[in-house]
Enzyme design. Structure first.
Site, PDB file in Angstrom:
ATOM      1  N   SER A   9       0.837  -1.196   0.000  1.00  0.00           N
ATOM      2  CA  SER A   9       0.000   0.000   0.000  1.00  0.00           C
ATOM      3  C   SER A   9       0.877   1.254   0.000  1.00  0.00           C
ATOM      4  CB  SER A   9      -0.902  -0.001   1.232  1.00  0.00           C
ATOM      5  OG  SER A   9      -1.695   1.175   1.214  1.00  0.00           O
ATOM      6  N   ASP A  36      -4.336   4.130  -1.863  1.00  0.00           N
ATOM      7  CA  ASP A  36      -5.443   4.628  -1.024  1.00  0.00           C
ATOM      8  C   ASP A  36      -5.744   6.085  -1.324  1.00  0.00           C
ATOM      9  OD1 ASP A  36      -4.213   2.653   1.663  1.00  0.00           O
ATOM     10  OD2 ASP A  36      -6.090   2.386   0.589  1.00  0.00           O
ATOM     11  N   MET A  38      -8.022   9.206  -0.189  1.00  0.00           N
ATOM     12  CA  MET A  38      -8.858   9.648   0.935  1.00  0.00           C
ATOM     13  C   MET A  38      -9.191  11.130   0.781  1.00  0.00           C
ATOM     14  SD  MET A  38      -6.782   7.836   4.039  1.00  0.00           S
ATOM     15  CE  MET A  38      -6.212   6.134   3.886  1.00  0.00           C
ATOM     16  N   MET A  69     -11.596   5.842  -0.749  1.00  0.00           N
ATOM     17  CA  MET A  69     -12.235   6.140   0.533  1.00  0.00           C
ATOM     18  C   MET A  69     -12.696   7.596   0.456  1.00  0.00           C
ATOM     19  SD  MET A  69      -9.553   4.108   2.955  1.00  0.00           S
ATOM     20  CE  MET A  69      -8.276   4.152   1.696  1.00  0.00           C
ATOM     21  N   MET A 139     -12.285  -4.456   5.045  1.00  0.00           N
ATOM     22  CA  MET A 139     -11.375  -3.644   5.863  1.00  0.00           C
ATOM     23  C   MET A 139     -11.116  -4.353   7.181  1.00  0.00           C
ATOM     24  SD  MET A 139     -10.523  -1.209   3.968  1.00  0.00           S
ATOM     25  CE  MET A 139      -9.506  -0.373   5.189  1.00  0.00           C
ATOM     26  N   GLY A 144      -8.632   4.934   7.047  1.00  0.00           N
ATOM     27  CA  GLY A 144      -8.167   6.308   7.231  1.00  0.00           C
ATOM     28  C   GLY A 144      -6.674   6.407   7.444  1.00  0.00           C
ATOM     29  N   PHE A 145      -6.095   5.383   8.080  1.00  0.00           N
ATOM     30  CA  PHE A 145      -4.666   5.518   8.393  1.00  0.00           C
ATOM     31  C   PHE A 145      -3.955   4.169   8.274  1.00  0.00           C
ATOM     32  CE2 PHE A 145      -4.918   9.833   9.787  1.00  0.00           C
ATOM     33  CZ  PHE A 145      -6.234   9.960  10.225  1.00  0.00           C
ATOM     34  N   GLY A 147      -0.722   1.641   9.483  1.00  0.00           N
ATOM     35  CA  GLY A 147      -0.052   1.402  10.763  1.00  0.00           C
ATOM     36  C   GLY A 147      -0.969   1.055  11.919  1.00  0.00           C
ATOM     37  N   GLY A 178      -5.365  -3.677   6.002  1.00  0.00           N
ATOM     38  CA  GLY A 178      -5.220  -3.001   7.293  1.00  0.00           C
ATOM     39  C   GLY A 178      -4.603  -3.899   8.340  1.00  0.00           C
ATOM     40  N   GLY A 179      -3.350  -3.564   8.728  1.00  0.00           N
ATOM     41  CA  GLY A 179      -2.682  -4.322   9.792  1.00  0.00           C
ATOM     42  C   GLY A 179      -2.150  -5.663   9.354  1.00  0.00           C
ATOM     43  N   GLY A 199       0.922  -2.116   4.038  1.00  0.00           N
ATOM     44  CA  GLY A 199       1.670  -0.864   3.869  1.00  0.00           C
ATOM     45  C   GLY A 199       2.889  -0.858   4.766  1.00  0.00           C
TER      46      GLY A 199
HETATM   47  C1  DX5 Z   1      -6.576   2.258   5.795  1.00  0.00           C
HETATM   48  C2  DX5 Z   1      -5.556   2.055   4.717  1.00  0.00           C
HETATM   49  C3  DX5 Z   1      -4.486   1.111   5.246  1.00  0.00           C
HETATM   50  C4  DX5 Z   1      -3.388   0.856   4.266  1.00  0.00           C
HETATM   51  C5  DX5 Z   1      -2.526  -0.283   4.769  1.00  0.00           C
HETATM   52  O1  DX5 Z   1      -7.519   3.155   5.370  1.00  0.00           O
HETATM   53  O2  DX5 Z   1      -6.193   1.508   3.571  1.00  0.00           O
HETATM   54  O3  DX5 Z   1      -5.098  -0.093   5.589  1.00  0.00           O
HETATM   55  O4  DX5 Z   1      -3.888   0.525   3.020  1.00  0.00           O
HETATM   56  O5  DX5 Z   1      -1.869   0.157   5.917  1.00  0.00           O
HETATM   57  P1  DX5 Z   1      -1.111  -0.857   6.921  1.00  0.00           P
HETATM   58  O6  DX5 Z   1      -0.722  -2.069   6.143  1.00  0.00           O
HETATM   59  O7  DX5 Z   1       0.074  -0.064   7.394  1.00  0.00           O
HETATM   60  O8  DX5 Z   1      -2.105  -1.165   7.990  1.00  0.00           O
HETATM   61 ZN    ZN Z   2      -6.760   0.592   1.248  1.00  0.00          ZN
END
Ligand code: DX5
Ligand code: ZN
Length: 224
Positions: A9, A36, A38, A69, A139, A144-145, A147, A178-179, A199
């Site tokens: 990501s 992503d 946003m 998003m 998700m 949104g973020f 990490g 995500g994560g 990511g």
């Molecule tokens: C959330 C993002 C994150 C990103 C991956 O909105 O979409 O999930 O792609 O981030 P990590 O892999 O760092 O959770």
């Molecule tokens: Zn994403």
């Protein structure tokens, strides 16, 4: 069984060295790039728009998996397709609806279409659209973020997505975002996830090749 694909990501890349970071991920064996988008309204963060996606497209041969998003995706389908999106995924939680129209607008281009659900949104909210989808993005964090911590309580939703696809004979890939890292990829692929967005676990590591290899090894071990 669909092949497991790793999608670094870009949100976690070093934008001061975007060319080098994307090259690192490509050489490390990434299958696609997750991008992503946003808008600071649908989610409490702002990333970038079509102009940066166009730049990213110029830096890689990898397919671009664009994750919108944003609250009004219909306004931007053409712009992101023209910028180089290979797939466009939008969220079922958007206000301006017209989901069928949006799906057909995206697929009227040479672009596949995905629908995404936030953690609190049940799959029942998108059941009607499953026959049309190329990708279902579950998700595993609140969008949104990068990490954030992986939400293990999303695993039943992955299993449910597999079951619905089997019952309906649908074609969609199951993607998680995500994560994800070498510890959480195993339970996800075991539950049925096939496209793995990561990511921090890739761009946040000095050795992207080792990070992707460790994720692939963990996925293979989980599927043995
Ligand atoms: C959330 C993002 C994150 C990103 C991956 O909105 O979409 O999930 O792609 O981030 P990590 O892999 O760092 O959770
Ligand atoms: Zn994403």
């Amino acid at each position: 069984m669909k092949p497991i694909r790793i999608a670094p990501s870009v949100i976690a890349a070093d934008f001061g060295y975007l060319r080098a970071d994307i090259a690192r991920a490509e050489q490390a064996g990434a299958d696609l790039l997750h991008v992503d988008i946003m808008d600071g309204h649908f989610v409490p963060n702002i990333t970038f728009g079509p102009a940066i996606v166009k730049t990213i497209k110029s830096l890689t041969k990898l397919p671009l998996d664009v994750h919108l998003m944003i609250s009004r995706p219909r306004r931007f389908v053409t712009a992101f397709v023209e910028a180089g999106a290979t797939n466009i995924t939008f969220h079922i939680e958007i206000e301006d609806g017209h989901v069928y129209t949006l799906i057909s607008e995206i697929t009227s281009f040479d672009c596949t279409v995905g629908l995404s659900v936030k953690p609190k949104t049940p799959l029942s909210a998108i059941k009607d659209y499953l026959p049309q989808l190329d990708r279902l993005l579950i998700m595993t964090v609140e969008p949104g973020f990068g990490g954030q911590r992986f939400m293990t309580d999303m695993l039943p939703k992955v299993r449910e997505a597999v079951q619905l696809r089997k019952e309906g004979g649908y074609k969609y890939d199951i993607e998680v975002d995500g994560g994800l890292d070498r510890y959480t990829i195993g339970p996800c692929v075991e539950a049925g996830a096939e496209v793995i967005v990561a990511g921090t676990a890739i761009f946040g590591q000095p050795d992207a090749e080792r990070a992707i290899r460790e994720m692939r090894d963990a996925a293979a071990a989980a599927l043995e």
